[in-house]
Each structure stands twice: as C-alpha cells, then as structure tokens.
Design an enzyme around this catalytic site. Structure first.
Site, mmCIF file in Angstrom:
data_model
loop_
_atom_site.group_PDB
_atom_site.id
_atom_site.type_symbol
_atom_site.label_atom_id
_atom_site.label_comp_id
_atom_site.label_asym_id
_atom_site.label_seq_id
_atom_site.Cartn_x
_atom_site.Cartn_y
_atom_site.Cartn_z
ATOM 1 N N LYS A 264 0.950 -1.118 0.006
ATOM 2 C CA LYS A 264 -0.270 -0.040 0.033
ATOM 3 C C LYS A 264 0.912 1.285 -0.144
ATOM 4 O O LYS A 264 1.657 1.443 0.724
ATOM 5 C CB LYS A 264 -1.034 0.087 1.255
ATOM 6 C CG LYS A 264 -1.939 1.052 0.970
ATOM 7 C CD LYS A 264 -2.715 1.585 2.212
ATOM 8 C CE LYS A 264 -2.169 2.836 3.044
ATOM 9 N NZ LYS A 264 -1.909 3.903 2.436
ATOM 10 N N GLU B 262 9.432 -0.159 11.057
ATOM 11 C CA GLU B 262 10.455 0.795 11.126
ATOM 12 C C GLU B 262 9.623 2.196 11.260
ATOM 13 O O GLU B 262 8.939 2.761 10.356
ATOM 14 C CB GLU B 262 10.914 0.910 9.608
ATOM 15 C CG GLU B 262 11.663 -0.313 9.271
ATOM 16 C CD GLU B 262 13.007 -0.634 9.825
ATOM 17 O OE1 GLU B 262 13.505 0.452 10.495
ATOM 18 O OE2 GLU B 262 13.393 -1.605 9.644
ATOM 19 N N CYS C 39 13.365 10.182 9.039
ATOM 20 C CA CYS C 39 13.050 9.414 10.544
ATOM 21 C C CYS C 39 14.116 9.655 11.061
ATOM 22 O O CYS C 39 14.139 9.751 12.439
ATOM 23 C CB CYS C 39 12.639 8.043 10.000
ATOM 24 S SG CYS C 39 13.745 6.980 8.871
ATOM 25 N N GLU D 116 8.493 13.810 17.596
ATOM 26 C CA GLU D 116 9.014 14.006 16.150
ATOM 27 C C GLU D 116 8.138 15.035 15.672
ATOM 28 O O GLU D 116 7.108 15.249 15.639
ATOM 29 C CB GLU D 116 8.680 12.526 15.410
ATOM 30 C CG GLU D 116 9.480 12.537 14.162
ATOM 31 C CD GLU D 116 9.332 11.168 13.652
ATOM 32 O OE1 GLU D 116 8.095 10.637 13.763
ATOM 33 O OE2 GLU D 116 10.164 10.738 12.876
#
Ligand code: NAD
Length: 479
Positions: free
Chosen positions: A174, A249, A283, A380
């Site tokens: 996806k 991840e 990331c 984050e």
C-alpha cells in the site's frame, strides 16, 4: 484526465477500485491537482489477496537464480526510468528533482544487492544429535504486505517488496496517500521485468486501506514503515486477527553530540544537512543537537549561517536546496511546533513558515534554550527544525541523548577515538554515526530502530531471510 497513471495494480493489470472512490492529490509546491487517487476497499483487498495466493506457489518453486535474474532486470528498468520516478515523487511530495534522482540511484543499488542475497538465503545443518541429521529450511510466508510512507517512496518500496518477492512471497504494497504515483510505475516495471501476475501488487488509499491489510486473515507477514502511532495500530490489528508476523520501522528523535574537540565547520555542515535534507522529513534526522559549552557559541554561528544560505523554492530548479513540506497538513503541524518553540525557547534562525516561497514552505529553524521536557524535544516534528542544547560532561550528554522513547539514529562528533567508541556504545539507538550523521548509512548493514523506533530490520545481509520462516527437519539415519 491526469497525465499520471494512478490505478491499482492487481494481478498484473491496472484496474479501477471496485467502488470507484478516489481522493484528490495536490502538488505541494503549486497546490495544483496532480491526480485523483483510487481508494482500495475491502473487496479490492480480498481480490488482490486471492490473486497473490494463486500466483505464489509457482513463483516460490522457481530456482533462486531465476528470481534473482528478474530482480536484476527490474533494477535496470528502474535505472532507465530514473527521471520519471524522480518526477513522480517530486510532484507528489515536493522533493527536489536532483535529490529524487539520488534516491532512485540508491534504490537501484540496493535492489542489485538484494538480488545477490536471494541466491544465498539458505538454512543450516547440524550433526549434533546421534543418528540424526538436522537441517533447517527457509521458506516464504506466502502472501505478505507492506505499508509505506511518503518521504522516500521509491527507496522504501524496494526495501520491502524486493526482498519479500525475492524470498518467494507474493506481495501487496500500500502506497502512502501523499506519494502514491511512483509505486504504480514501479509495479508496472516489475511486471515488465518478469515478476509473474499476482506476485507484486500495489494498492492505494488512506489509513483504512492499510488497516484492511493489517487485519487480513490470509496475509502472514506485514512490514510497516511510518509513524510510531500507526505502528501501534498495525500491531494491534495483527494481534487481533491472525497474529501475522510484524516488522516496524518507525519514527525518531535523533540526538547529535558535539564535543569541544570536534571539527566544528564539518560538524555544523553535517548537522544542517541532516535536519534540512528532504525538508527535514527523514526518520533519522538529527533533530536534537547537544554541544559542549566551550564551543557552543561558535557552533551556533556556523549552523545559523549555513541555514541562511539554503535556497527554498521550486523543486524542479537545480539550484533549490529545499522544496515544500509534503502537504498542507504536514506544514501546519510543523507551524504548530514553531509556535510552541517560540514560547518554550528562542529561534536563533527561522522560526516561521516561509510563505514568500509558497503555501507549504517552512524556514530552516534552530531553537535554543528549550527545556528538555518541551514537546519540541520529546515529539517527532518531521520538519527542518533543530533543537540545540548545551552540555558540560560526556556522562551528561549521553544521559540526555538517551532520555527519549525513540532509538533510531544517534551521532557523536569528536577527534578522541576512545571517547567516540565509548559514546557510540552507550547511545541507545539502532544506528550510530561517528563523525558523520544521517542520512549517512550503509545498505549492506541491518537498519532498524531500538525502543519505540521499531521492531526488526531492513537492508543488510539478513534482508531476504527476514521474509522467510525457518522450518527444522530432523532426519533419523540410524542403521
Ligand atoms: P504514517 O504513519 O502517517 O503513514 C504511513 C502509512 O501508514 C501510510 O501509507 C498510511 O496511509 C498508513 N496508515 C495510516 N494509518 C493506518 C492504519 N491505522 N493502519 C494501517 N495503515 C495506516 O506516517 P507518514 O506520515 O506517512 O510517514 C512519516 C513517518 O514515517 C515518520 O514518523 C517517520 O519517522 C517514519 N519513517 C520511518 C522510517 C524508518 O525506516 N524507521 C523511514 C521513513 C519514515
């Protein structure tokens, strides 16, 4: 009618979604409509799982060298389509074209590396028990899924799909709703390279489409790259359905430590690149910087100047260093962090949206005097925002660097070799840079996060084995 192909790729064919539902995708640099993106619904997912189940056994039976040959052909086709792949990522999420070309090159390189691993993905033998030869076989899961984000769409597509299919699985990927187009072209190229119908399938849609995959009873493994919050939801769905294997991840809040003997100009350049490359949407970006007090003033000046030199603007212009954020939602979320930063500390540079460049642009920013428990330090931001702290001792720097739920990447800059190794060992992260930082890495080593940054790993020599299950067989040969 859009010039961009966006249909679902199921069983070797481009198809419309069963219910005909779509959502609009806008170019973040211009706000122009790029394409209407199909939403895959439950019956589309059931259809793709059925096609994958049918195709997988014959593919898994092929000799590994034949699967590897298809992978190498696919890498060549990606290489021939570099410009188009880079353009597709850029119109979706604003990445400068020249940076996108670098991503596609890395995707080609790692794909060729995976092809080699496919031929080596074997089990073990032992003669440790009397009268028994013990062997372990590595066998594919069957039908597996991958859900990916938008920040490196081509590379992350390859990180999952190629080792998974290389191991003999049939894959359903996806794409992200923010960058769905490259994934469709990659599926077409894979088909052209020789992956049989049903082995590599690509669907698009929002989070609910992803949830259909994580909850599906006939998908046996799922790999997810994205935010920590979504990772939790995927794990819950996997647990509530068929306990499929999960690898994650996830996000990061990566510390970078600068000791007073570091090469300051080189360290400042690495720190600024880390937090501004891809508009800070990485990331592993070094988002928390800790500088030893004696060199803090000089370091701040260097970082501020480098950030002011960066050119924001049109991603198709070769002189552009930073494009827009991926979409208006992303830019608005970062703007909220900038407001919080102005309350909790001071912006040394930037600190506001760059509306003169366009609706979704943010000035590269450095905040100082931020308390360690500020949301800027804990959450984050996923934008070009560095939080800069000062420290006195090595012990203090390591303690504050590790005081986070994340553990994806950390780095240390010093000329003292013993300290570099000591600190590298003490940092709680799956990846550590010594006198270098993200995006530096090595695809021949495993990449994964500690703590809430992930479970399992991608890349490295075990990348293909991660997509297999071990089966131990005990053969009694007593006379
Ligand atoms: P996201 O979690 O919002 O979305 C990622 C993908 O998950 C998208 O395809 C989305 O449609 C899908 N999704 C959303 N909700 C879902 C649900 N409930 N069930 C199943 N699927 C769902 O993340 P994003 O904004 O696309 O990407 C940015 C995040 O990804 C950041 O946190 C970043 O740190 C992380 N990231 C991690 C790595 C890594 O290797 N560790 C690499 C790149 C990005």
């Amino acid at each position: 009618m859009s010039q961009y192909e966006s249909r679902l790729f199921i069983n070797g064919e481009l198809v419309a979604p069963s219910k005909g539902n779509t959502f609009p995708l806008l170019n973040p640099a211009t706000s122009a409509l790029v394409a209407d993106i199909p939403i895959a619904e439950e019956d589309d997912i059931d259809r793709v799982v059925a096609a994958a189940e049918k195709a997988q056994p014959a593919w898994a039976r092929l000799p590994a060298r034949k699967r590897a040959a298809v992978i190498r052909k696919f890498a060549d086709l990606m290489d021939q389509n570099k410009d188009r792949l880079s353009e597709l990522d850029s119109v979706c999420m604003g990445k400068p074209l020249h940076d996108g070309l670098g991503d596609v090159q890395e995707a080609c390189d790692i794909t060729n590396y995976f092809a080699g691993l496919v031929e080596l993905a074997d089990g073990e033998t032992s003669l440790n028990s009397a009268d028994t030869l013990n062997i372990s076989m590595r066998q594919p899961y069957g039908v597996v899924a991958s859900i990916i984000p938008w920040n490196f769409p081509t590379m992350i597509w390859c990180h999952d799909v190629i080792p998974a299919a290389g191991a003999g699985n049939a894959v359903i990927l996806k794409t992200s709703e923010k960058a769905p187009l490259g994934g469709v072209l990659l599926a077409q190229l894979a088909f052209q390279a020789g992956f049989p119908p049903g082995i590599i399938n690509v669907v698009s849609g929002p989070g609910q489409t992803g949830a259909l995959l994580s909850a599906h009873m006939r998908i046996r493994k799922i790999s997810f790259t994205g935010s920590t919050g979504t990772g939790r939801a995927i794990m819950q769905n996997a647990a509530k359905s068929n306990l499929k294997a999960v690898s994650l991840e996830l996000g990061g809040k990566s510390p970078l430590l600068v000791f007073d003997d570091a090469d300051l100009p080189k360290t400042a350049a690495a720190a600024v690149k880390s937090i501004t490359f891809n508009s800070g949407q990485i990331c592993t970006a070094s988002s928390r910087v800790y500088v030893q007090k004696g060199v803090a003033a000089d370091f701040k000046k260097l970082v501020a100047q480098l950030m002011l030199n960066l050119r924001l603007g049109d991603p198709t212009d070769a002189k552009t260093n930073m494009g827009p954020q991926a979409d208006s939602k992303q830019a608005a979320a970062i703007a909220r962090f900038l407001e919080a930063g102005a309350k909790d500390g001071q912006a040394l540079v930037g600190g506001k949206p760059a509306l003169e460049a366009g609706e979704n642009f943010i000035h590269p920013t450095v905040f100082a005097n931020i308390p360690d428990k500020s949301k800027l330090d804990l959450e984050e931001i996923f934008g070009p925002v560095m939080v800069l702290h000062e420290f006195d001792t090595e012990e203090e720097a390591v303690r504050r660097a590790n005081d986070t739920e994340y553990g994806l990447y950390a780095s240390v800059f010093t000329k003292d070799g013993s300290r570099a190794l000591r600190v590298a060992r003490a940092l709680e992260a799956g990846n550590v840079g010594v006198n270098c930082t993200s995006p530096d890495g090595a695809y021949e080593l495993p990449f994964g996060g500690w703590k809430a940054s992930g479970i399992g790993s991608q890349k490295g020599s075990t990348a293909v084995l991660e997509w297999t299950q071990a089966k131990s067989v005990y053969i009694n040969h007593a006379a």
